[in-house]
Scaffold this active site. Sequence first.
Site, PDB file in Angstrom:
ATOM      1  N   SER A 127       1.117  -1.076  -0.158  1.00 48.31           N
ATOM      2  CA  SER A 127      -0.285   0.272  -0.185  1.00 48.31           C
ATOM      3  C   SER A 127       0.908   1.132  -0.178  1.00 48.31           C
ATOM      4  CB  SER A 127      -1.218  -0.292   0.711  1.00 48.31           C
ATOM      5  OG  SER A 127      -1.592  -0.808   1.493  1.00 48.31           O
ATOM      6  N   GLY A 128       2.325   0.829  -0.311  1.00 51.48           N
ATOM      7  CA  GLY A 128       2.738   2.430  -0.233  1.00 51.48           C
ATOM      8  C   GLY A 128       3.891   2.549   1.148  1.00 51.48           C
ATOM      9  N   THR A 129       4.249   1.193   1.792  1.00 49.12           N
ATOM     10  CA  THR A 129       4.717   1.066   2.874  1.00 49.12           C
ATOM     11  C   THR A 129       6.426   1.745   2.772  1.00 49.12           C
ATOM     12  OG1 THR A 129       3.577  -1.442   2.976  1.00 49.12           O
ATOM     13  CG2 THR A 129       5.934  -0.154   5.046  1.00 49.12           C
TER      14      THR A 129
ATOM     15  N   HIS B  88       3.248  -4.098   9.774  1.00 42.66           N
ATOM     16  CA  HIS B  88       1.784  -5.130   9.632  1.00 42.66           C
ATOM     17  C   HIS B  88       0.445  -5.498  10.196  1.00 42.66           C
ATOM     18  CE1 HIS B  88       3.129  -3.960   5.464  1.00 42.66           C
ATOM     19  NE2 HIS B  88       4.193  -5.228   4.753  1.00 42.66           N
TER      20      HIS B  88
ATOM     21  N   ARG C 290      -4.461   1.978   0.805  1.00 34.78           N
ATOM     22  CA  ARG C 290      -4.566   1.885  -0.963  1.00 34.78           C
ATOM     23  C   ARG C 290      -5.736   1.562  -1.248  1.00 34.78           C
ATOM     24  NH1 ARG C 290       0.381   0.010  -5.245  1.00 34.78           N
ATOM     25  NH2 ARG C 290       0.079   1.593  -6.587  1.00 34.78           N
TER      26      ARG C 290
ATOM     27  N   SER D 165      -1.158  -4.980  -6.979  1.00 34.58           N
ATOM     28  CA  SER D 165       0.137  -4.502  -6.369  1.00 34.58           C
ATOM     29  C   SER D 165       0.713  -5.619  -5.839  1.00 34.58           C
ATOM     30  CB  SER D 165       0.418  -3.186  -6.104  1.00 34.58           C
ATOM     31  OG  SER D 165       2.273  -3.390  -5.536  1.00 34.58           O
TER      32      SER D 165
ATOM     33  N   TYR E 187      -2.784   5.915  -0.126  1.00 31.60           N
ATOM     34  CA  TYR E 187      -2.687   6.487  -0.836  1.00 31.60           C
ATOM     35  C   TYR E 187      -2.369   7.675  -2.304  1.00 31.60           C
ATOM     36  CZ  TYR E 187       1.711   4.738  -4.850  1.00 31.60           C
ATOM     37  OH  TYR E 187       2.247   4.948  -5.862  1.00 31.60           O
TER      38      TYR E 187
ATOM     39  N   LYS F  42       6.036  -0.138  -9.654  1.00 25.95           N
ATOM     40  CA  LYS F  42       4.724   1.199 -10.703  1.00 25.95           C
ATOM     41  C   LYS F  42       4.914   2.830 -10.239  1.00 25.95           C
ATOM     42  CE  LYS F  42       3.035  -0.887 -15.134  1.00 25.95           C
ATOM     43  NZ  LYS F  42       1.556  -1.512 -15.952  1.00 25.95           N
TER      44      LYS F  42
END
Length: 327
Positions: free
Chosen positions: A69-71, A134, A156, A164, A222, A290
């Site tokens: 999720s953009g950790t 997490h 996210r 992802s 995110y 990405k």
Amino acid sequence: MSLTNGRQGNDEEKPIPSLYREKAWASPYHYHLFQNFWCPSIHVQAVDSFQKNFQAKENDVIVASFPKSGTMWLKALTFAILNHQRFSSLENHPLLTANPHELVPFLEYIFGGDIHDQIHLQTNKPEPRVFGTHTPFPSLPKSLKESNCKIIYICRNPFDNFVSAWNYFNKIKPLSLPALPLDEAFEMYCDGIIDYGPWWSHMLGYWKESIAKPNKVLFLKYDDLKKDTNFHVKRIAEFFGCPFTQEEESNGTIESIVKLCSFEKMKDLEVNKSGKVGREGIEKKNFFRKAETGDWINYFSPPMIRKLSKIVEEKLDGSGLSFNNCS
């Protein structure tokens, strides 16, 4: 599929007895149903030890997230913001020579390792100590929940989160295992079966706590962070109690931090191109794909869109939590 319909594992694989299990995503391990969430089998003992032995300090900062999720991005931003006066010159910044997962270690990895490492990281880590996790909010240690430490959480859009995760787990799987088909992964995701899932209860746990205690838990999406990173960097600094001065804002400190922690910058660093990190020894390059929003449209069929849209609507109904562009 019900969370209690899994198969029970054998005694050799179950770190803690009497836990239901399900097959993990493209992995030789399993998920165990531990305290109402799907915990990877190799992390169950670690989470249990983390709960029982972690002693929070009042000025600790915890970067919490649902996987994929953009950790890493949030870890980098958090480290840079907290240390923006200590490392005012970005030329020799630690983020240029160390991966964010090394600077902000996961508590699940710390407590799954050697006891001496646990003691060292808890007692010798410079303050404010910054850790990642997490683990769902209800399963965090009592000392952490009852202290005045800060928790910053990122999640996210479930559509992008799924894509992802599917790409990531297939990328890091052992060569001896076949890739996890998209349709099989999607059904597991819809049932909440994924690392530290169900994703909806993970998000809602931190979401509800951020409403109840906004000075303790800052909840980020995110997509929002991506849309206006400068605004949120300033907001995060204020949440941590280390706001930027007018002079710092004028001389471009915020913009410098955003650039330093950007996907493009981190992906291009030599330290993130080679080497491994974490208990599983994951290659650092596999954390960078990405970093786009809306990429899910290239993977979802109309029936998939309808099914996940309905689940998002049902699971988040009445909570006040919502995501844009989910259908």
